[in-house]
Enzyme design. Structure first.
Site, mmCIF file in Angstrom:
data_model
loop_
_atom_site.group_PDB
_atom_site.id
_atom_site.type_symbol
_atom_site.label_atom_id
_atom_site.label_comp_id
_atom_site.label_asym_id
_atom_site.label_seq_id
_atom_site.Cartn_x
_atom_site.Cartn_y
_atom_site.Cartn_z
ATOM 1 N N THR A 48 37.985 44.659 32.548
ATOM 2 C CA THR A 48 38.466 45.324 33.763
ATOM 3 C C THR A 48 37.757 46.652 33.992
ATOM 4 O O THR A 48 37.334 46.967 35.107
ATOM 5 C CB THR A 48 39.983 45.579 33.649
ATOM 6 O OG1 THR A 48 40.645 44.346 33.399
ATOM 7 C CG2 THR A 48 40.526 46.199 34.917
ATOM 8 N N THR A 49 37.624 47.451 32.926
ATOM 9 C CA THR A 49 37.052 48.790 33.033
ATOM 10 C C THR A 49 35.586 48.758 33.440
ATOM 11 O O THR A 49 35.057 49.747 33.955
ATOM 12 C CB THR A 49 37.246 49.540 31.699
ATOM 13 O OG1 THR A 49 38.638 49.525 31.360
ATOM 14 C CG2 THR A 49 36.786 50.983 31.782
ATOM 15 N N TYR A 111 46.800 35.896 40.847
ATOM 16 C CA TYR A 111 47.031 35.442 42.214
ATOM 17 C C TYR A 111 47.783 34.116 42.283
ATOM 18 O O TYR A 111 48.735 33.985 43.055
ATOM 19 C CB TYR A 111 45.707 35.346 43.005
ATOM 20 C CG TYR A 111 45.924 35.160 44.497
ATOM 21 C CD1 TYR A 111 46.334 36.220 45.288
ATOM 22 C CD2 TYR A 111 45.730 33.919 45.091
ATOM 23 C CE1 TYR A 111 46.561 36.042 46.654
ATOM 24 C CE2 TYR A 111 45.953 33.743 46.448
ATOM 25 C CZ TYR A 111 46.360 34.805 47.224
ATOM 26 O OH TYR A 111 46.582 34.621 48.558
ATOM 27 N N TYR A 137 44.584 38.230 27.185
ATOM 28 C CA TYR A 137 44.723 39.541 27.819
ATOM 29 C C TYR A 137 45.874 39.471 28.812
ATOM 30 O O TYR A 137 45.786 38.787 29.831
ATOM 31 C CB TYR A 137 43.410 39.920 28.510
ATOM 32 C CG TYR A 137 43.402 41.257 29.223
ATOM 33 C CD1 TYR A 137 44.363 42.235 28.991
ATOM 34 C CD2 TYR A 137 42.394 41.550 30.145
ATOM 35 C CE1 TYR A 137 44.325 43.455 29.644
ATOM 36 C CE2 TYR A 137 42.349 42.769 30.805
ATOM 37 C CZ TYR A 137 43.309 43.714 30.549
ATOM 38 O OH TYR A 137 43.277 44.920 31.204
ATOM 39 N N ARG A 142 48.228 43.925 37.054
ATOM 40 C CA ARG A 142 47.046 43.528 37.820
ATOM 41 C C ARG A 142 47.095 42.072 38.272
ATOM 42 O O ARG A 142 46.522 41.717 39.289
ATOM 43 C CB ARG A 142 45.774 43.751 36.990
ATOM 44 C CG ARG A 142 45.375 45.213 36.822
ATOM 45 C CD ARG A 142 44.066 45.328 36.059
ATOM 46 N NE ARG A 142 43.641 46.714 35.925
ATOM 47 C CZ ARG A 142 42.863 47.357 36.797
ATOM 48 N NH1 ARG A 142 42.433 46.734 37.877
ATOM 49 N NH2 ARG A 142 42.505 48.605 36.592
ATOM 50 N N LYS A 165 45.665 41.093 23.714
ATOM 51 C CA LYS A 165 45.606 42.461 24.223
ATOM 52 C C LYS A 165 46.812 42.618 25.147
ATOM 53 O O LYS A 165 46.859 42.052 26.232
ATOM 54 C CB LYS A 165 44.301 42.703 24.980
ATOM 55 C CG LYS A 165 44.203 44.096 25.610
ATOM 56 C CD LYS A 165 42.968 44.237 26.480
ATOM 57 C CE LYS A 165 42.950 45.595 27.167
ATOM 58 N NZ LYS A 165 41.792 45.732 28.106
ATOM 59 N N ILE A 207 42.396 48.215 22.569
ATOM 60 C CA ILE A 207 41.171 48.165 23.370
ATOM 61 C C ILE A 207 41.320 49.287 24.379
ATOM 62 O O ILE A 207 42.162 49.232 25.273
ATOM 63 C CB ILE A 207 40.981 46.792 24.027
ATOM 64 C CG1 ILE A 207 40.720 45.733 22.948
ATOM 65 C CG2 ILE A 207 39.812 46.832 25.027
ATOM 66 C CD1 ILE A 207 40.590 44.321 23.478
#
Length: 294
Positions: A48-49, A111, A137, A142, A165, A207
């Site tokens: 993501t980052t 989604y 994850y 999100r 995570k 993380i």
């Protein structure tokens, strides 16, 4: 065991851009030198980052190759590889050679909002096909899709799923996972602010976003906690609390890129629809830097 590679601090690497919004590999090299010398235990690429949704496939391939070439410390590499189309993701896993990759980090389908049964079958198919171990994850803020503790524990029984995570913000959920999973399955914090609490209930590391900029301080906190030096870890955590809040205030990775910019490691640019940190946030980050020993 493979899972031992992913204890401690992994850094979710940003993707440095220049003012023309092109990947800045000179800055990327500075960043890699900074985090590896700061003591991180493994590298997480294209998560993501990294702003992975706005990177082209060509850029992703080039970034992964670059990290492999300049990972001079030989740290384990985790590759972000998730999606909400199970069939397409399984096809990618079949087609892509994951040379130099030690595990993939796969986000919950977004989604679609699948049921727990759908989530279970999605990850089982990925794990069946992946040539490297899978780290789940969970980031429902999100994705609008939470992996329940019960589903995580079922998935933990798969030989190729080694960790989660956890960025749900639900410490009760994390506690249930830690209490009932096998010792080979890793509970990893996915939120810098929740790292110390998660470590205290059985987590094995994080993380981290902030470790891009402050690897020495954050890794030190994590190691102190893991090694039972809770007072020292808590003192470090308290020093970083306000700072960590600031870098997420206008979204990730805008805040941490502003911090990296002030450290002359990379510029502040992000790709639309994200925007760079505001002048006000930049000023507040600058003031907070003076309180941190770097």
């Amino acid at each position: 065991m493979t899972s031992k590679k992913f204890k401690g601090t992994g850094v979710a690497l940003v993707t440095p851009f220049d003012q023309n919004n092109q990947v800045d590999f000179g800055a990327f090299k500075r960043l890699l030198n900074h985090v590896t010398s700061g003591g991180v235990d493994y590298l997480v690429v294209l998560g993501t980052t990294s702003e992975s949704p706005t990177l082209t496939q060509e850029e992703k391939t080039e970034i992964l190759r670059f990290v492999a070439d300049y990972n001079t410390s030989g740290l384990p590499v985790v590759l972000g590889m998730g999606g909400n189309n199970t069939k397409e993701l399984v096809s990618r896993l079949s087609a892509e050679a994951l040379q130099g990759v030690d595990a993939i980090l796969s986000v919950t389908p977004y989604y679609n909002k699948p049921t727990q049964t759908g989530i279970l079958e999605h990850f089982q198919r990925i794990a069946d096909k992946s040539s490297v171990p899978v780290i789940l994850y969970n980031v429902p803020a999100r994705t609008s899709s939470n992996i329940s503790a019960e589903t995580t524990l079922q998935l933990a029984q798969h030989d190729n799923i080694i960790a989660i995570k956890e960025a749900s913000g639900d410490l009760e959920q994390c506690a249930v996972i830690a209490a009932h999973c096998s010792t080979d399955f890793l509970l990893i914090s996915g939120d810098d602010m929740h790292t110390l609490p998660i470590l205290s209930i059985g987590g094995v590391g994080v993380i981290s976003v902030i470790a891009n900029a402050l690897p020495e301080q954050f890794c030190g906190m994590v190691r102190n906690c893991i090694n039972g030096r809770l007072a020292e870890a808590t003192a470090s955590f308290h020093q970083l609390v306000e700072f960590t809040r600031l870098i997420f205030e206008e979204g990730n990775p805008a805040g941490v890129k502003e911090l990296l910019n002030q450290f002359d490691l990379c510029e502040k640019w992000v790709r639309l629809p994200l925007v760079a940190a505001s002048n006000l946030l930049s000023t507040r980050i600058e003031k907070e830097i003076s309180k941190i020993k770097t």
